[in-house]
Design an enzyme around this catalytic site. Structure first.
Site, short mmCIF file in Angstrom:
data_model
loop_
_atom_site.label_atom_id
_atom_site.label_comp_id
_atom_site.label_asym_id
_atom_site.label_seq_id
_atom_site.Cartn_x
_atom_site.Cartn_y
_atom_site.Cartn_z
N THR A 102 45.64 52.86 32.02
CA THR A 102 46.33 51.73 32.64
C THR A 102 46.25 50.49 31.74
OG1 THR A 102 44.34 51.00 33.85
CG2 THR A 102 45.80 52.58 34.96
N GLY A 103 47.23 49.61 31.90
CA GLY A 103 47.17 48.30 31.24
C GLY A 103 47.69 48.24 29.82
N ALA A 104 48.60 49.15 29.46
CA ALA A 104 49.10 49.19 28.07
C ALA A 104 50.39 48.39 27.92
CB ALA A 104 49.29 50.63 27.63
N ILE A 135 43.66 47.06 23.97
CA ILE A 135 42.73 48.19 24.01
C ILE A 135 43.39 49.41 24.62
CG2 ILE A 135 40.61 49.03 25.10
CD1 ILE A 135 39.48 46.19 24.81
N SER A 179 33.60 43.63 32.02
CA SER A 179 33.25 42.40 31.30
C SER A 179 32.12 41.72 32.04
CB SER A 179 34.46 41.47 31.22
OG SER A 179 34.09 40.21 30.67
N TYR A 193 37.87 36.72 37.62
CA TYR A 193 37.89 37.87 36.70
C TYR A 193 36.52 38.52 36.63
CZ TYR A 193 38.15 40.38 32.23
OH TYR A 193 38.08 41.33 31.25
#
Length: 255
Positions: A14-16, A22, A158, A167
């Site tokens: 996910t998140g590309a 990354i 993170s 976040y």
């Protein structure tokens, strides 16, 4: 060829949304090591961030994956929608087959602190970074067809919370959900790990911020998307199967 099966197993990353991030590096690296790869992106998120949407990023990543002889599937998905994870997993299963590896690299990340975060921003961060991750893990597990011991869940996390409250807090909750999966999905033979790559240079840092981070890192450089992708590929491989239930920090020794 990947050791798990005679044919290529399927990874969902996910998140590309950008070719420099990354998730994209991970998708390319997994394809190079014998995986078919589905990936998600969400252009409205990038469009409202300082770096902006990258025109043609999904097409470019699709082409890069197929250059390794892999099948590729790009799906645009708003993971703030609680119905999106099930739809996404159904689409991947229909087009490529059920996922053997799930790499959660998407995020909502808009800086704000204790005093200026709005409830709306807080809720969106938790919807995308935490709730969507839980739902994706759940839907992945419900569809898993891989041999016992082959399943993999890796979530990018993170520890940056000060001045980045929603976040960091939502990522902390993501850690706990991911590590719980190592125990709760043991009957499926799935390993689950959270990976904290530290600050990675994907184009969001100012020159001064990058200088400060380099000086605080013993190796004297920033992390790269490929550094992270190499570790994710190892964790997804048969060689990495004994690593389970861990919060792994891989940041070059950042102080």
């Amino acid at each position: 060829m990947h050791a798990h099966t005679a044919t290529r197993p399927v990874a969902l990353v996910t998140g590309a949304g950008r070719t420099s991030n990354i998730a994209a590096a991970t998708a390319r690296t997994l394809a190079a090591h014998g995986w078919d790869v589905a990936f998600t992106y969400y252009r409205p998120y990038d469009a409202r961030m300082p770096w902006g949407a990258e025109e043609g990023a999904a097409r470019a990543l699709h082409a890069a994956i197929t250059e390794y002889g892999a099948r590729a599937l790009g799906v645009e998905a708003d993971l703030a929608d609680p119905q999106a994870p099930a739809r996404l997993m159904d689409t991947v299963a229909d087009r490529l087959g059920p996922a053997t590896a799930l790499v959660l690299a998407h995020c909502e990340s808009v800086d704000s602190g204790l005093l200026d975060t709005t409830p709306e921003s807080f809720d969106r961060h938790f919807a995308v970074n935490t709730r969507a991750a839980w739902l994706l893990i759940r839907e992945y597990a419900l569809r898993l067809k891989a041999p016992h011991g082959a399943g993999r869940i890796i979530a990018l996390t993170s520890d940056h919370t000060a001045h980045n409250l929603p976040y960091g807090a939502s990522k902390g909750a993501l850690d706990r959900i991911t590590l719980a999966a190592a125990t709760e999905l043991a009957h499926l033979g799935v390993s689950a790990n959270a990976l904290n790559p530290g600050p990675v240079d994907t184009g969001w840092m100012s020159a001064e911020h990058a200088r400060q981070l380099r000086s605080a890192t013993p190796l004297g450089r920033l992390g790269t998307p490929q550094d992270c992708a190499h570790l994710i590929e190892f964790l997804c491989s048969a060689r990495g199967g004994w690593v389970n239930g861990q919060l792994i920090t891989s940041n070059g020794g950042l102080a």
